[in-house]
Design a protein around this motif. Structure first.
Motif, short mmCIF file in Angstrom:
data_model
loop_
_atom_site.label_atom_id
_atom_site.label_comp_id
_atom_site.label_asym_id
_atom_site.label_seq_id
_atom_site.Cartn_x
_atom_site.Cartn_y
_atom_site.Cartn_z
N ASP A 1 23.14 -15.07 -35.06
CA ASP A 1 21.83 -15.72 -35.02
C ASP A 1 21.53 -16.27 -33.63
OD1 ASP A 1 21.45 -15.16 -37.69
OD2 ASP A 1 21.95 -17.18 -38.39
N ALA A 2 22.52 -16.88 -32.99
CA ALA A 2 22.33 -17.43 -31.64
C ALA A 2 22.03 -16.31 -30.65
CB ALA A 2 23.56 -18.21 -31.21
N SER A 3 22.73 -15.20 -30.79
CA SER A 3 22.51 -14.06 -29.89
C SER A 3 21.11 -13.48 -30.06
CB SER A 3 23.57 -12.99 -30.16
OG SER A 3 23.39 -11.89 -29.30
N ILE B 1 18.13 -13.37 -27.21
CA ILE B 1 17.42 -12.14 -26.86
C ILE B 1 15.91 -12.32 -27.03
CG2 ILE B 1 17.03 -9.73 -27.54
CD1 ILE B 1 20.09 -9.67 -28.22
N ALA B 2 15.50 -12.93 -28.13
CA ALA B 2 14.08 -13.16 -28.38
C ALA B 2 13.49 -14.09 -27.33
CB ALA B 2 13.87 -13.73 -29.78
N TYR B 3 14.24 -15.12 -26.95
CA TYR B 3 13.74 -16.06 -25.95
C TYR B 3 13.61 -15.38 -24.59
CZ TYR B 3 13.22 -20.29 -23.16
OH TYR B 3 12.76 -21.24 -22.30
N LYS C 1 4.10 -14.24 -24.12
CA LYS C 1 3.12 -13.95 -25.17
C LYS C 1 3.72 -14.35 -26.51
CE LYS C 1 0.43 -10.14 -27.06
NZ LYS C 1 0.25 -8.68 -27.04
N SER C 2 2.95 -15.07 -27.30
CA SER C 2 3.44 -15.47 -28.62
C SER C 2 2.35 -15.25 -29.65
CB SER C 2 3.90 -16.94 -28.61
OG SER C 2 2.81 -17.79 -28.37
#
Length: 75
Positions: free
Chosen positions: A44-46, A50-52, A60-61
């Motif tokens: 989950d942290a990884s 990656i998403a961040y 863009k969000s």
């Protein structure tokens, strides 16, 4: 059901037995649950990292309400 063997020292075995007793679980259940929890947390942290990083590239969000509508989860 598959079986996995893990080699530990006598001191490690004593500690693991004590922790299993403390948690009120069998040694097998303790090792299974703690290992899976730890691996899931690391995954989950990884994924979050990656998403961040992806977000930082274009900043863009999408509003939460739009995502909820897209996946049919809105009220």
């Amino acid at each position: 059901m598959a079986t996995i063997t893990v080699r530990v020292t006598e001191d490690e075995k004593k500690f693991l037995d004590q922790m299993a007793t403390f948690e009120g679980k069998s040694l097998s259940d303790l090792l299974k649950s703690k290992t899976l929890e730890s691996l899931e947390d690391a995954y989950d942290a990884s994924v979050g990292d990656i998403a961040y990083e992806s977000y930082l590239k274009d900043k863009k969000s999408t509003p939460l309400s739009a995502l909820l509508n897209e996946y049919g989860l809105s009220d």
